[in-house]
Design a protein around this motif. Structure first.
Motif: not given
Length: 88
Positions: A74, A39-44, A46-47, A77
């Motif tokens: 990155y 996952l990209e940093k922003e998505k990480a 968020e999760v 996951r």
């Protein structure tokens, strides 16, 4: 000479059988893209529900490891999911 409708009925029956088989077997999609495991940093963020600073602290403390490609970071996951699991 054979009845043309019998030949047509035979072909339609075999097509119907194939369609039933396809419908009953779910498609199994193989994960061929290794980037899907990251996952990209922003998505990480968020999760995990954390800020950039918290993510940086966790990385510094060894709780998460990031990998860089160019200027992007990155996160695995599976590592993210292990952070989300309660301590056993």
């Amino acid at each position: 000479m054979n009845n043309p409708f019998e030949a047509l009925e035979k072909r339609l029956s075999s097509i119907e059988t194939l369609l039933i088989d396809i419908k009953q077997k779910p498609l199994q999609k193989e994960n061929t893209d290794p980037l899907l495991d990251f996952l990209e940093k922003e998505k990480a963020m968020e999760v995990l529900g954390v800020s950039h600073t918290t993510l940086w602290r966790w990385e510094k403390a060894g709780k998460l490891v990031s990998r860089g490609i160019g200027s992007k970071r990155y996160y695995s996951r599976s590592e993210i999911m292990s952070v989300l699991e309660p301590n056993k």
